[in-house]
Design an enzyme around this catalytic site. Structure first.
Site, PDB file in Angstrom:
ATOM      1  N   LYS A  40       0.814  -1.211   0.000  1.00  0.00           N
ATOM      2  CA  LYS A  40       0.000   0.000   0.000  1.00  0.00           C
ATOM      3  C   LYS A  40       0.850   1.264   0.000  1.00  0.00           C
ATOM      4  O   LYS A  40       0.554   2.229  -0.712  1.00  0.00           O
ATOM      5  CB  LYS A  40      -0.957  -0.002   1.193  1.00  0.00           C
ATOM      6  CG  LYS A  40      -1.982  -1.134   1.155  1.00  0.00           C
ATOM      7  CD  LYS A  40      -3.119  -0.901   2.116  1.00  0.00           C
ATOM      8  CE  LYS A  40      -4.006   0.222   1.683  1.00  0.00           C
ATOM      9  NZ  LYS A  40      -4.688  -0.029   0.408  1.00  0.00           N
ATOM     10  N   ASP A 243      -5.262   2.958  -3.303  1.00  0.00           N
ATOM     11  CA  ASP A 243      -3.927   3.535  -3.174  1.00  0.00           C
ATOM     12  C   ASP A 243      -3.725   4.654  -4.193  1.00  0.00           C
ATOM     13  O   ASP A 243      -3.109   5.685  -3.893  1.00  0.00           O
ATOM     14  CB  ASP A 243      -2.857   2.457  -3.377  1.00  0.00           C
ATOM     15  CG  ASP A 243      -2.920   1.387  -2.304  1.00  0.00           C
ATOM     16  OD1 ASP A 243      -3.334   1.700  -1.167  1.00  0.00           O
ATOM     17  OD2 ASP A 243      -2.558   0.239  -2.596  1.00  0.00           O
ATOM     18  N   LYS A 276      -6.549  -1.293 -16.084  1.00  0.00           N
ATOM     19  CA  LYS A 276      -5.393  -2.110 -16.463  1.00  0.00           C
ATOM     20  C   LYS A 276      -5.037  -3.041 -15.310  1.00  0.00           C
ATOM     21  O   LYS A 276      -5.402  -2.808 -14.159  1.00  0.00           O
ATOM     22  CB  LYS A 276      -4.193  -1.230 -16.819  1.00  0.00           C
ATOM     23  CG  LYS A 276      -4.423  -0.375 -18.061  1.00  0.00           C
ATOM     24  CD  LYS A 276      -3.198   0.465 -18.384  1.00  0.00           C
ATOM     25  CE  LYS A 276      -3.445   1.352 -19.599  1.00  0.00           C
ATOM     26  NZ  LYS A 276      -2.280   2.219 -19.895  1.00  0.00           N
TER      27      LYS A 276
END
Length: 297
Positions: A40, A243, A276
């Site tokens: 993260k 994130d 993606k």
């Protein structure tokens, strides 16, 4: 543009895609396997750097091949590794990720991330003191998170705490950070005394920035509830969307943008990121984000 300091986790993601998520005791045939940088803290650092910020990463990796991969990726992404520690006799953090049925399941093994301690933070004190925004998460020891929050409160440095993986937090930590960015599940895990999320948003106006996936983000501005929408996109992989939001939200705040506008930048970036594969694979540049923000922001 100001400087972003991220104190947090770095890992390697072992990603499997499958048409079906196995239940206990079941074996299924997967479709693909990928090894990609993650964690993260690292994801948020890369998101901020990709959006054009100067970024310092404070963290730890093992003295192993995966650790070399993490550090090499930071350098390629323009993230400073000056305050990255290589730990002997400890493996680099690993995340096992299964992408199936339109969502992901993740098992995190912290490894060297458990060594992100006060002594490492002390090495980075000047960078933290000079930061425009500091980013924190919960894949490193809570004591370290508390220590950084104390320093930033003392130095009046804005702090974003992304409270994941979710756990009950000391209320003094919630009070010290500038922004808390949970999703609804994390919100309820942190504040077990309150199942009503709207009451929590009212209790912490302009502090709890609630992520609601494809619906965007919601918060209470002191007078009313505000929803900032996400983009409608074709979802490939949701790993790292939160994130990406946090990294770009921090960059927008460092540029002096108002809260609602900074949140919109984060929402747009998170939306683009899920188109993606991989936590970092779809993280957009600021130029791309600005194209989708909208005139009203």
């Amino acid at each position: 543009m100001g400087k972003i300091v991220v104190v947090g986790s770095s890992s390697i993601d072992l990603v499997v895609t499958s048409p079906k998520r196995p239940i206990a005791g079941e074996t299924v045939i997967g479709e693909s396997f990928h090894i990609v940088p993650g964690g993260k803290g690292a994801n948020q650092a890369v998101a901020a750097a990709r959006a054009g910020a100067k970024v310092e990463m404070v963290g730890a990796v093992g003295n192993d091949q995966f650790g070399d991969m993490v550090l090499d990726n930071f350098r390629k992404q323009g993230v400073s590794t000056k305050f990255m520690k290589s730990v002997t006799n400890e493996s680099t953090g690993i995340a096992h990720i299964v992408i199936a049925e339109g969502d992901n399941s993740i098992v995190v093994v912290p490894g060297a991330n458990s060594k992100v301690d006060r002594s490492l933070v002390d090495r980075a004190k000047e960078a933290i003191k000079d930061a425009s925004v500091v980013l924190l998460q919960l894949e490193i020891p809570l004591d370290t998170v508390m220590y950084v929050a104390d320093l930033c409160k003392k130095w009046e440095v804005p702090v974003i705490l992304n409270p994941a993986p979710a756990k009950i937090l000391p209320l003094e930590l919630v009070e010290k950070v500038t922004y808390l960015t949970p999703n609804e599940h994390e919100c309820r895990a942190i504040f077990r005394d309150c199942a009503d999320v709207e009451k929590l948003l009212k209790r912490y106006p302009n502090k709890i920035i609630l992520s609601e996936g494809s619906q965007g983000v919601r918060y209470f501005d002191g007078d009313r509830f505000v929803r900032v929408p996400a983009l409608s996109v074709n979802v490939v992989d949701t790993t790292g969307a939160g994130d990406t939001f946090n990294g770009v939200f921090a960059v927008a705040l460092s540029q002096g943008l108002p809260l609602k506008q900074a949140i919109r930048y984060g929402c747009v970036a998170a939306s683009l990121s899920v188109t993606k594969l991989g936590a970092q694979g779809g993280m957009p540049a600021m130029e791309e984000i600005r194209k989708h923000v909208g005139d009203e922001y």
